[in-house]
Design an enzyme around this catalytic site. Structure first.
Site, PDB file in Angstrom:
ATOM      1  N   ASP A  29       0.860  -1.188   0.000  1.00 50.48           N
ATOM      2  CA  ASP A  29       0.000   0.000   0.000  1.00 50.48           C
ATOM      3  C   ASP A  29       0.893   1.234   0.000  1.00 50.48           C
ATOM      4  O   ASP A  29       1.847   1.314   0.774  1.00 50.48           O
ATOM      5  CB  ASP A  29      -0.911  -0.010   1.247  1.00 50.48           C
ATOM      6  CG  ASP A  29      -2.034   1.016   1.144  1.00 50.48           C
ATOM      7  OD1 ASP A  29      -1.726   2.220   0.940  1.00 50.48           O
ATOM      8  OD2 ASP A  29      -3.201   0.634   1.258  1.00 50.48           O
ATOM      9  N   ILE A  30       0.582   2.165  -0.860  1.00 54.10           N
ATOM     10  CA  ILE A  30       1.423   3.354  -1.039  1.00 54.10           C
ATOM     11  C   ILE A  30       1.279   4.341   0.140  1.00 54.10           C
ATOM     12  O   ILE A  30       2.136   5.209   0.336  1.00 54.10           O
ATOM     13  CB  ILE A  30       1.108   4.024  -2.405  1.00 54.10           C
ATOM     14  CG1 ILE A  30       2.292   4.783  -2.950  1.00 54.10           C
ATOM     15  CG2 ILE A  30      -0.138   4.875  -2.353  1.00 54.10           C
ATOM     16  CD1 ILE A  30       3.399   3.917  -3.460  1.00 54.10           C
ATOM     17  N   GLU A  88     -12.294   3.507  -1.250  1.00 55.93           N
ATOM     18  CA  GLU A  88     -11.544   4.406  -2.137  1.00 55.93           C
ATOM     19  C   GLU A  88     -11.352   3.803  -3.530  1.00 55.93           C
ATOM     20  O   GLU A  88     -11.505   4.496  -4.532  1.00 55.93           O
ATOM     21  CB  GLU A  88     -10.181   4.678  -1.486  1.00 55.93           C
ATOM     22  CG  GLU A  88      -9.355   5.756  -2.142  1.00 55.93           C
ATOM     23  CD  GLU A  88      -7.950   5.819  -1.526  1.00 55.93           C
ATOM     24  OE1 GLU A  88      -7.838   5.870  -0.285  1.00 55.93           O
ATOM     25  OE2 GLU A  88      -6.988   5.808  -2.300  1.00 55.93           O
ATOM     26  N   HIS A  93     -10.222  -5.742  -2.510  1.00 57.66           N
ATOM     27  CA  HIS A  93      -8.864  -5.958  -1.988  1.00 57.66           C
ATOM     28  C   HIS A  93      -8.896  -6.152  -0.490  1.00 57.66           C
ATOM     29  O   HIS A  93      -9.789  -5.645   0.191  1.00 57.66           O
ATOM     30  CB  HIS A  93      -7.941  -4.788  -2.352  1.00 57.66           C
ATOM     31  CG  HIS A  93      -8.452  -3.440  -1.959  1.00 57.66           C
ATOM     32  ND1 HIS A  93      -9.421  -2.769  -2.678  1.00 57.66           N
ATOM     33  CD2 HIS A  93      -8.170  -2.646  -0.910  1.00 57.66           C
ATOM     34  CE1 HIS A  93      -9.696  -1.616  -2.089  1.00 57.66           C
ATOM     35  NE2 HIS A  93      -8.940  -1.516  -0.999  1.00 57.66           N
TER      36      HIS A  93
END
Ligand code: AMP
Length: 128
Positions: A29-30, A88, A93
């Protein structure tokens, strides 16, 4: 239009890949809550996780289990939390987040800022 995660899976958008098989893909995850915070996604693009067919949902859990065990071994965390939000990005996921206490999984917390080098080092350790 393809989701951002489908573009990542296709290699059209870069990511820090952790694992892949013919049906699933895992990448960092960024905006991580913790080092090693990973997303597991089905290659089949479905928005809501419980709209996935039973077989895909089952197999996704088994794939996530393998990734979680690498995260746990690498990070030394107490547990790997499994969280599904999906508010989002409209591509199902699972968030896998290494935790030591309940507060480690608070999505309102400020996210970690990691450098590309730090992300790549974590991903490469998790790839094994
Ligand atoms: P949610 O859909 O609410 O589960 O949140 C989507 C998650 O995807 C957030 O934690 C984002 O930081 C993460 N995310 C969005 N775009 C990217 C990207 N390009 N690479 C990695 N993670 C992403």
């Amino acid at each position: 239009m393809a989701s951002i995660f489908s573009k990542i899976i296709a290699g059209d958008i870069p990511c820090y890949k952790v694992a892949e098989d013919d049906r699933f893909f895992a990448f960092l995850d960024i905006n991580p809550l913790a080092k090693g915070h990973t997303l597991v996604v089905p290659k089949k693009e479905v928005d809501y996780i419980f709209d996935l067919d039973d077989d895909t949902l089952r197999e996704m859990s088994v794939f996530a289990k393998k990734v979680a065990s690498r995260i746990k071994e690498w990070s030394g965390c107490r547990k790997v939390a499994v969280v599904v939000l999906g508010l989002e990005v409209a591509h199902a996921h699972i968030h896998l987040i290494p935790i030591n206490s309940e507060s480690d999984v608070d999505f309102r917390k400020e996210k970690l800022k990691l450098t590309p080098d730090e992300f790549e080092k974590i991903a490469s350790r998790l790839r094994g």
